[in-house]
Design an enzyme around this catalytic site. Structure first.
Site, PDB file in Angstrom:
ATOM      1  N   HIS A 171       0.998  -1.011  -0.215  1.00  0.00           N
ATOM      2  CA  HIS A 171      -0.141  -0.465  -0.113  1.00  0.00           C
ATOM      3  C   HIS A 171       1.011   1.335   0.530  1.00  0.00           C
ATOM      4  CE1 HIS A 171      -3.594   2.769   1.372  1.00  0.00           C
ATOM      5  NE2 HIS A 171      -2.846   3.109   1.658  1.00  0.00           N
ATOM      6  N   GLU A 172       1.888   0.893   0.575  1.00  0.00           N
ATOM      7  CA  GLU A 172       2.497   2.191   1.106  1.00  0.00           C
ATOM      8  C   GLU A 172       3.380   2.775  -0.564  1.00  0.00           C
ATOM      9  OE1 GLU A 172       1.924   4.481   2.817  1.00  0.00           O
ATOM     10  OE2 GLU A 172       0.858   3.248   4.799  1.00  0.00           O
TER      11      GLU A 172
ATOM     12  N   HIS B  11       1.865   4.340  -2.811  1.00  0.00           N
ATOM     13  CA  HIS B  11       1.530   6.233  -2.686  1.00  0.00           C
ATOM     14  C   HIS B  11       3.248   6.554  -3.288  1.00  0.00           C
ATOM     15  CE1 HIS B  11      -1.938   6.504  -0.321  1.00  0.00           C
ATOM     16  NE2 HIS B  11      -1.452   5.923   0.605  1.00  0.00           N
TER      17      HIS B  11
END
Length: 767
Positions: free
Chosen positions: A513-514, A517
């Site tokens: 997820h990160e 980003h």
């Protein structure tokens, strides 16, 4: 990212039979990212999800994709709440705590909302008392007419007086259903916080009623029982103090709990669960009118905090060390009150002297040092905490490892096998990401060509130490710090942690997820984080990170699929999502992004084209005017199908279908064509070449499908091999992408190396 929070009590898996609601590692039941944006407030490590904040409206949300180190929020707005004891799926912003501290058994009968919204008086009270805890938990999600029916002031007052009456004969356990009454009241405050227009205002009538209920409960002799039966009800009731913003009135209860706490009898009996919420009451109290003045008039609560931390120092480094951290943090936080500094300083210094920036007592040292940095930095030498971030980083982040030329890992405790696993997951994600967004390379002015990945040893380490080292809010599942991508020397990084609840299996929570980003900021979103927030883009930023994380890992987003069945939002409303309600941000963001990518790809491409050049207003017009409500009906139908099983499989992007390359040599690629059914045995290569016309800006090679595992390599000067290449894509399967910017004219070479024998692979060439 978000402010610091109520520290959670660790290792629920080992203690479940004794303490049902002790710390359950963040995200055990949560979607891939449970970053719960919360009020940014100064000084600390973790933000509780405790009941409502004393502020008249929800505090400004702070996202888990941040501007950069030290830029999460102004120092006077950022402060960690005490670390939370509750499961991560119950955490939502700094509003009233969502859901019960307890896990609760599965409901034995259907939970019909109308049974709460359509009943009044004693009929309502009896139904609440007969309901299952999980059923009451579901009421935290009410909106609209249901919310008003269940939680308007008259209903809440009725239940508050019922609590008063039940407390008069409280037996010290839940045999009279006191917990259901308390939890219903907490749900009401939570829903009214987020949906005030639906529920209506709360006034003096409810204040009078809730005081009568809490007064009666805390006056009950059995509320003092040191017993597993009393622990969850006492903990819920202390949390209700904060939900009702009665932090001043019940300071004597807080002092009593701090003074009475005995680790020898309270921890095994589950009472640590009950005492931890007192730290949220103290943290939130600073936002309640009259609270600071009350402490100034009677500062004995400071002595109680100091004594609590001092006599329980031996808990540090163990399952209940979070209690000592919270006590240390809440004591040091009072340094912000200049009238109390003379009292607090020697107490805080005593805690520093009894701890160190590494080892068993590092949490206590970090708690005080972080608060000193916000409220008394000029006197750091008095405490011995100057240069605290550097000292903590040197003391705990001792592992350094280079994954690739663009990825560096810094960790607290990863071994060589774990480092390799993490690196493989990260490097393999690039090709998948590019196959979804179909970008043309980095956005203009983005120099973030390397990423620093910081991995803490547990969610608890992340909450405490990431806040103190990087000055961020950590009531979330991880944090990407983008910085200014156009600035020379800017170093983007993201912070994450090992999922201790998954052990002995190894997992880094929110790793993918990160990392999304980072990739999204580099290839889709022009400028820095603040630029991307000029208009509402949260639905994409967080929803897309969820979508890539789940689909890349081929994992179903069960929480989002369940949310789809509730049909809570229209698609057109989701385009307005801001940070706050984590269910809307992450689960509904995932659903909106998945729907747009899979059902209306051309519209999504048009929006991304605007995002990539920083035309935020143009993208907003496309979403709210050109698209508008046009897809609302289709989205609603799609939600039904999604909840019915159509969203199983995690979601996978469709690789564009290109015609077969025409050259007789099967190794020859050309512009915008494909070679299908490519195969090689383990340890061998499938080689390719193409002729690049002069002036070509970009060549993109993508591999997909088939079985086995082939890694993609590029060499501009000769056949590409594992030891002769200038770029590579080496994921865990055959989903690989290499994008070569400004390639040399003439022959260039690519190869697919069989890490594991592969067949049926498609290789596409686009330029």
């Amino acid at each position: 990212m978000s402010p610091s929070r109520l520290l959670r009590l660790p290792q629920l898996a080992r203690l479940l039979t004794l303490v049902l609601s002790l710390f359950l590692a963040a995200g055990l039941f949560a979607p891939q990212s449970q970053a719960a944006p919360a009020a940014a407030t100064p000084g600390g490590a973790s933000t509780p999800n405790t009941p409502a904040g004393p502020a008249p409206q929800p505090a400004t949300g702070s996202p888990e994709r941040g501007a950069g180190e030290g830029k999460s929020a102004p120092a006077d707005q950022r402060a960690p709440l005490p670390l939370d004891t509750r499961p991560a799926e119950v955490k939502a912003s700094t509003a009233p705590t969502v859901k019960s501290f307890r896990l609760g058994a599965a409901a034995e009968q259907p939970c019909a909302i109308g049974d709460f919204s359509g009943r009044t008086g004693s009929d309502l009270v009896q139904h609440i008392k007969a309901a299952d805890i999980q059923c009451i938990n579901s009421l935290f999600q009410l909106t609209g007419g249901d919310a008003r029916g269940a939680f308007r002031e008259e209903q809440m007052s009725t239940v508050a007086y019922a609590l008063r009456d039940a407390a008069a004969s409280y037996p010290g356990d839940n045999s009279t259903s006191v917990e259901q009454l308390v939890l219903f009241l907490r749900a009401g405050y939570f829903v009214q916080w987020y949906h005030k227009d639906d529920v209506g205002a709360y006034g003096t009538a409810l204040q009078t009623a809730i005081r009568s209920g809490l007064d009666a409960f805390f006056a009950s002799a059995h509320s003092r029982d040191v017993a597993a039966g009393n622990a969850p009800i006492l903990g819920e009731s202390v949390t209700l103090i904060d939900s009702a913003q009665e932090n001043v009135r019940y300071l004597p209860v807080i002092k009593r709990l701090l003074t009475d706490y005995n680790s020898g009898t309270w921890n095994p009996g589950g009472m640590a669960w009950a005492v931890n919420p007192v730290f949220t009451v103290l943290f939130r109290g600073h936002q309640v009118p009259g609270f600071d003045a009350a402490v100034e008039a009677d500062p004995s609560v400071l002595d109680a905090l100091s004594a609590f931390a001092t006599r329980n120092n031996d808990l540090l480094g163990g399952d209940f060390g979070v209690l000592v951290y919270n006590a240390s943090k809440e004591l040091a936080r009072f340094l912000k009150d200049t009238a109390l500094q003379a009292k607090v300083r020697p107490l805080a210094k005593g805690l520093v002297d009894a701890s160190a920036p590494n080892g068993r007592t590092v949490f206590q040292w970090a708690a005080v040092a972080d608060s000193v940095s916000y409220y008394d930095a000029a006197n750091c030498s008095y405490y011995g905490t100057c240069n605290a971030p550097d000292r903590l980083k040197a003391g705990v982040l001792t592992v350094n490892y280079t994954c690739s030329p663009s990825i560096k890992l810094i960790a607290q405790a990863l071994d060589s096998t774990q480092l390799g696993t993490a690196c493989t997951s990260l490097t393999g994600q690039d090709a998948f990401f590019h196959s979804v967004v179909k970008d043309n390379g980095p956005v203009k002015d983005d120099t973030n060509n390397t990423i620093e990945v910081v991995v803490f040893h547990s969610s608890l380490d992340y909450q405490v130490l990431a806040a103190a080292i990087y000055k961020i809010d950590t009531n979330n599942g991880g944090m990407y710090l983008e910085g200014n991508p156009a600035a020379a020397g800017n170093q983007p990084r993201f912070l994450c942690y090992e999922a201790e609840w998954a052990r002995p299996s190894f997992e880094i929570w929110n790793l993918n997820h990160e990392y999304t980003h980072y990739l999204d900021g580099r290839f889709d979103m022009y400028g820095d984080f603040n630029a991307g927030m000029t208009t509402p883009t949260v639905w994409w930023v967080e929803g897309f990170a969820e979508y890539v994380s789940y689909s890349y890992r081929k994992v179903d987003n069960d929480a989002a699929i369940a949310a789809a069945g509730r049909h809570t939002y229209k698609l057109s409303d989701l385009f307005d999502t801001g940070y706050g309600d984590q269910d809307r941000v992450y689960r509904w963001g995932y659903l909106a992004v998945r729907y747009m990518l899979e059902q209306h790809r051309s519209d999504m491409d048009a929006v991304l084209a605007k995002y990539r050049v920083g035309d935020w207003a143009g993208a907003r017009t496309l979403l709210k005017t050109t698209i508008g409500t046009r897809y609302d009906a289709g989205f609603d139908s799609w939600l039904t199908a999604c909840a019915g099983g159509a969203c199983a499989g995690g979601g996978t992007p469709t690789i564009p279908q290109l015609p077969e390359c025409a050259g007789a040599d099967t190794r020859q690629l050309d512009a915008n064509c494909a070679r299908s059914n490519v195969a090689a045995t383990t340890g061998n290569y499938a080689h390719f070449y193409l002729t690049v016309p002069a002036g070509t800006k970009q060549v993109k090679i993508t591999t997909s499908g088939g079985t086995g595992n082939g890694d993609l390599y590029y060499n501009p000067g000769g056949w590409a091999y594992t030891d002769a290449n200038t770029a590579r894509s080496t994921g865990p399967d055959n989903s690989e992408t290499l994008t070569v910017t400004n390639p040399p004219a003439g022959y260039v070479f690519f190869s697919l190396y069989a890490q594991q024998g592969f067949s049926g692979v498609t290789v596409t060439s686009e330029f």
